[in-house]
Design a protein around this motif. Structure first.
Motif, PDB file in Angstrom:
ATOM      1  N   ILE A 287     -78.140 -75.794 -12.037  1.00 49.75           N
ATOM      2  CA  ILE A 287     -77.058 -76.383 -12.848  1.00 49.75           C
ATOM      3  C   ILE A 287     -75.992 -75.292 -13.008  1.00 49.75           C
ATOM      4  CG2 ILE A 287     -76.526 -77.706 -14.942  1.00 49.75           C
ATOM      5  CD1 ILE A 287     -79.532 -77.971 -15.464  1.00 49.75           C
TER       6      ILE A 287
ATOM      7  N   GLY B  99     -70.623 -72.281  -9.712  1.00 47.77           N
ATOM      8  CA  GLY B  99     -70.135 -71.125 -10.465  1.00 47.77           C
ATOM      9  C   GLY B  99     -70.430 -69.818  -9.740  1.00 47.77           C
ATOM     10  N   LYS B 100     -69.949 -68.717 -10.332  1.00 51.41           N
ATOM     11  CA  LYS B 100     -70.064 -67.403  -9.673  1.00 51.41           C
ATOM     12  C   LYS B 100     -71.538 -67.026  -9.474  1.00 51.41           C
ATOM     13  CE  LYS B 100     -67.159 -65.457 -12.708  1.00 51.41           C
ATOM     14  NZ  LYS B 100     -66.536 -66.681 -13.280  1.00 51.41           N
TER      15      LYS B 100
ATOM     16  N   GLY C 272     -74.241 -69.176 -10.181  1.00 50.85           N
ATOM     17  CA  GLY C 272     -74.968 -70.339  -9.651  1.00 50.85           C
ATOM     18  C   GLY C 272     -74.935 -70.378  -8.130  1.00 50.85           C
TER      19      GLY C 272
ATOM     20  N   PRO D 269     -71.899 -71.382 -22.505  1.00 52.01           N
ATOM     21  CA  PRO D 269     -72.606 -71.416 -23.794  1.00 52.01           C
ATOM     22  C   PRO D 269     -72.503 -72.767 -24.507  1.00 52.01           C
ATOM     23  CG  PRO D 269     -71.430 -69.339 -23.568  1.00 52.01           C
ATOM     24  CD  PRO D 269     -71.060 -70.166 -22.366  1.00 52.01           C
TER      25      PRO D 269
ATOM     26  N   ALA E 162     -72.457 -75.701 -23.089  1.00 43.80           N
ATOM     27  CA  ALA E 162     -73.072 -76.784 -22.308  1.00 43.80           C
ATOM     28  C   ALA E 162     -74.584 -76.670 -22.206  1.00 43.80           C
ATOM     29  CB  ALA E 162     -72.484 -76.792 -20.894  1.00 43.80           C
TER      30      ALA E 162
ATOM     31  N   THR F 139     -77.558 -68.599 -18.839  1.00 44.76           N
ATOM     32  CA  THR F 139     -76.372 -68.816 -19.675  1.00 44.76           C
ATOM     33  C   THR F 139     -76.555 -68.129 -21.029  1.00 44.76           C
ATOM     34  OG1 THR F 139     -76.099 -70.934 -18.579  1.00 44.76           O
ATOM     35  CG2 THR F 139     -74.851 -70.599 -20.615  1.00 44.76           C
TER      36      THR F 139
ATOM     37  N   ALA G 182     -83.037 -65.718 -20.583  1.00 40.71           N
ATOM     38  CA  ALA G 182     -82.944 -64.269 -20.337  1.00 40.71           C
ATOM     39  C   ALA G 182     -81.489 -63.822 -20.373  1.00 40.71           C
ATOM     40  CB  ALA G 182     -83.566 -63.931 -18.989  1.00 40.71           C
TER      41      ALA G 182
ATOM     42  N   HIS H 217     -65.778 -58.643 -16.474  1.00 40.20           N
ATOM     43  CA  HIS H 217     -64.610 -59.350 -15.900  1.00 40.20           C
ATOM     44  C   HIS H 217     -63.964 -60.206 -17.009  1.00 40.20           C
ATOM     45  CE1 HIS H 217     -66.834 -63.198 -15.874  1.00 40.20           C
ATOM     46  NE2 HIS H 217     -67.889 -62.397 -15.751  1.00 40.20           N
TER      47      HIS H 217
HETATM   48  N1  LIG Z   1     -78.534 -63.831 -17.696  1.00 42.93           N
HETATM   49  C1  LIG Z   1     -77.871 -63.209 -16.717  1.00 42.93           C
HETATM   50  O1  LIG Z   1     -78.427 -62.345 -16.002  1.00 42.93           O
HETATM   51  C2  LIG Z   1     -76.450 -63.565 -16.468  1.00 42.93           C
HETATM   52  C3  LIG Z   1     -75.846 -64.494 -17.252  1.00 42.93           C
HETATM   53  N2  LIG Z   1     -74.579 -64.904 -16.998  1.00 42.93           N
HETATM   54  C4  LIG Z   1     -74.085 -65.996 -17.824  1.00 42.93           C
HETATM   55  O2  LIG Z   1     -74.146 -67.195 -17.055  1.00 42.93           O
HETATM   56  C5  LIG Z   1     -73.101 -68.073 -17.468  1.00 42.93           C
HETATM   57  C6  LIG Z   1     -72.266 -68.468 -16.251  1.00 42.93           C
HETATM   58  O3  LIG Z   1     -71.628 -67.332 -15.726  1.00 42.93           O
HETATM   59  P1  LIG Z   1     -70.696 -67.404 -14.427  1.00 42.93           P
HETATM   60  O4  LIG Z   1     -71.452 -67.897 -13.258  1.00 42.93           O
HETATM   61  O5  LIG Z   1     -70.028 -66.070 -14.349  1.00 42.93           O
HETATM   62  O6  LIG Z   1     -69.630 -68.511 -14.890  1.00 42.93           O
HETATM   63  P2  LIG Z   1     -68.779 -69.501 -13.999  1.00 42.93           P
HETATM   64  O7  LIG Z   1     -67.721 -70.068 -14.893  1.00 42.93           O
HETATM   65  O8  LIG Z   1     -68.377 -68.858 -12.725  1.00 42.93           O
HETATM   66  O9  LIG Z   1     -69.828 -70.661 -13.624  1.00 42.93           O
HETATM   67  C7  LIG Z   1     -70.257 -71.647 -14.495  1.00 42.93           C
HETATM   68  C8  LIG Z   1     -70.313 -72.949 -13.713  1.00 42.93           C
HETATM   69  O10 LIG Z   1     -70.905 -73.956 -14.532  1.00 42.93           O
HETATM   70  C9  LIG Z   1     -70.038 -75.075 -14.553  1.00 42.93           C
HETATM   71  N3  LIG Z   1     -70.268 -75.837 -15.764  1.00 42.93           N
HETATM   72  C10 LIG Z   1     -69.673 -75.711 -16.971  1.00 42.93           C
HETATM   73  N4  LIG Z   1     -70.187 -76.613 -17.815  1.00 42.93           N
HETATM   74  C11 LIG Z   1     -71.116 -77.319 -17.125  1.00 42.93           C
HETATM   75  C12 LIG Z   1     -71.976 -78.402 -17.446  1.00 42.93           C
HETATM   76  N5  LIG Z   1     -71.961 -78.968 -18.660  1.00 42.93           N
HETATM   77  N6  LIG Z   1     -72.812 -78.880 -16.503  1.00 42.93           N
HETATM   78  C13 LIG Z   1     -72.829 -78.353 -15.271  1.00 42.93           C
HETATM   79  N7  LIG Z   1     -72.030 -77.329 -14.894  1.00 42.93           N
HETATM   80  C14 LIG Z   1     -71.186 -76.830 -15.811  1.00 42.93           C
HETATM   81  C15 LIG Z   1     -68.655 -74.495 -14.408  1.00 42.93           C
HETATM   82  O11 LIG Z   1     -67.701 -75.451 -14.023  1.00 42.93           O
HETATM   83  P3  LIG Z   1     -66.135 -75.192 -14.398  1.00 42.93           P
HETATM   84  O12 LIG Z   1     -65.782 -73.874 -13.761  1.00 42.93           O
HETATM   85  O13 LIG Z   1     -65.435 -76.344 -13.798  1.00 42.93           O
HETATM   86  O14 LIG Z   1     -66.081 -75.138 -15.893  1.00 42.93           O
HETATM   87  C16 LIG Z   1     -68.912 -73.442 -13.335  1.00 42.93           C
HETATM   88  O15 LIG Z   1     -68.930 -74.008 -12.032  1.00 42.93           O
HETATM   89  C17 LIG Z   1     -72.330 -67.320 -18.551  1.00 42.93           C
HETATM   90  O16 LIG Z   1     -72.853 -67.671 -19.826  1.00 42.93           O
HETATM   91  C18 LIG Z   1     -72.650 -65.867 -18.253  1.00 42.93           C
HETATM   92  O17 LIG Z   1     -72.523 -65.027 -19.371  1.00 42.93           O
HETATM   93  C19 LIG Z   1     -73.847 -64.375 -15.970  1.00 42.93           C
HETATM   94  C20 LIG Z   1     -74.387 -63.411 -15.178  1.00 42.93           C
HETATM   95  C21 LIG Z   1     -75.747 -62.931 -15.342  1.00 42.93           C
END
Ligand SMILES: NC(=O)C1=CN([C@@H]2O[C@H](COP(=O)(O)OP(=O)(O)OC[C@H]3O[C@@H](n4cnc5c(N)ncnc54)[C@H](OP(=O)(O)O)[C@@H]3O)[C@@H](O)[C@H]2O)C=CC1
Ligand SMILES: O=C(O)C1=N[C@H](C(=O)O)C[C@H](O)C1
Length: 263
Positions: free
Chosen positions: A23, A27-28, A30, A72, A74, A93, A119, A150
């Motif tokens: 899910i 994203g970056k 995902g 956060p 979602a 997330t 985690a 970033h």
């Molecule tokens: N625990 C860990 O090791 C790490 C945690 N993170 C966390 O992971 C999260 C995501 O980071 P990152 O990949 O950089 O963020 P991104 O914004 O690049 O990716 C998030 C993706 O989720 C999509 N999205 C948003 N809401 C929903 C939803 N309700 N259902 C399905 N998809 C949805 C976004 O779409 P759209 O862009 O269109 O909104 C986007 O494609 C953040 O909370 C970050 O802090 C990040 C790196 C490592």
């Protein structure tokens, strides 16, 4: 109560692949996780869901473990869906406070056998950085945390820095240390960062950075700096895959990958 037929213990099917749904797949992080799952032995990427897609695609594809890297705001609704359908979840997330974790525990009460791993950081270096900070904390009068990310990051301070502050604060309390010394009586609001469990956390958002953290400890005549850098988001993938492989063997809520790895 989760439907028993969908609450499959993954460990029973070690010879078959674990069916994984991502899910936040576009994203970056995902997108990296999707690549990692596709290349991994014993895992099969069966569903990729992003914003606007129907989460029903997860159970329709037979997902056993869902990985969530979304937003956060979602993540709780996504978890509610997964748990209700007996799907284990590995969650990267951020934005989980005690209230949100309690909401996950309540959802899991109605679905015995389902495992959820939340985690704050999946990189092995970051896990060690947090552990080293926890070990060092009782031996230093001062400690502050600087986290650098970033500028597209949704939350501040980072999940990793919050968790580090909590671990450090607990270690200080257990050692009988009092508050960190700080004589600041006046100044510009925000100059001393955020207070997380009595520990100052400073957040920087700069283009070009990925995910970085320094824990700066100080005692008379010396300082110790513990620093970790994620230079590429591939750093999170091995930890996510380890979580995917182990989550079904850990029913209920687990906070922190270190509990699966014995760190
Ligand atoms: N625990 C860990 O090791 C790490 C945690 N993170 C966390 O992971 C999260 C995501 O980071 P990152 O990949 O950089 O963020 P991104 O914004 O690049 O990716 C998030 C993706 O989720 C999509 N999205 C948003 N809401 C929903 C939803 N309700 N259902 C399905 N998809 C949805 C976004 O779409 P759209 O862009 O269109 O909104 C986007 O494609 C953040 O909370 C970050 O802090 C990040 C790196 C490592
Ligand atoms: O949003 C990010 O990028 C990251 N988020 C996590 C956090 O908030 O700690 C993990 C890592 O720092 C990258």
């Amino acid at each position: 109560m989760a439907p028993a037929c969908q609450n499959r213990p993954v460990s029973e099917s070690t010879r078959a692949s674990i069916k994984v749904g991502v899910i936040g797949a576009r994203g970056k992080v995902g997108a990296e996780v999707c690549r990692g799952v596709e290349e991994a032995d014993g895992l099969e990427l069966v569903a990729q869901v992003d914003i606007g897609d129907d989460l029903g695609a997860l159970e329709a594809a037979g997902t056993q473990v869902a990985v969530d890297f979304t937003h956060p705001d979602a993540v709780l609704a996504n978890l509610e869906h997964c748990i209700a359908h007996g799907i284990h979840a590995v969650v990267g997330t951020t934005g989980f406070d005690e209230e949100k974790l309690e909401a996950v525990r309540r959802l899991l009460d109605a679905a015995p056998g389902v495992g959820v791993l939340v985690a704050p950081n999946f990189s092995i270096g970051a896990l060690l950085m947090m552990r080293f900070a926890e070990l060092a904390a009782p031996h230093f009068e001062s400690v502050e945390i600087m986290e650098m990310h970033h500028p597209d990051k949704a939350d501040a301070p980072s999940g990793t820095s919050r968790r580090t502050a909590q671990l450090v604060a607990a270690a200080r309390r257990a050692a009988g240390l009092g508050p960190v010394p700080d004589a600041t009586a006046s100044g510009l609001e925000g100059a001393r960062g955020a207070d997380v469990d009595g520990i100052r956390v400073h957040s920087q958002r700069v283009r070009g950075l990925v995910a970085h953290q320094e824990v700066l400890l100080g005692a008379p005549g010396e300082t110790l700096t513990i620093r970790h850098d994620s230079l590429d988001r591939v750093s999170f993938v091995p930890g996510v895959l380890a979580g995917v492989r182990a989550v079904a063997d850990h029913p209920g809520l687990t906070v922190g990958l270190e509990h699966y790895l014995g760190l």
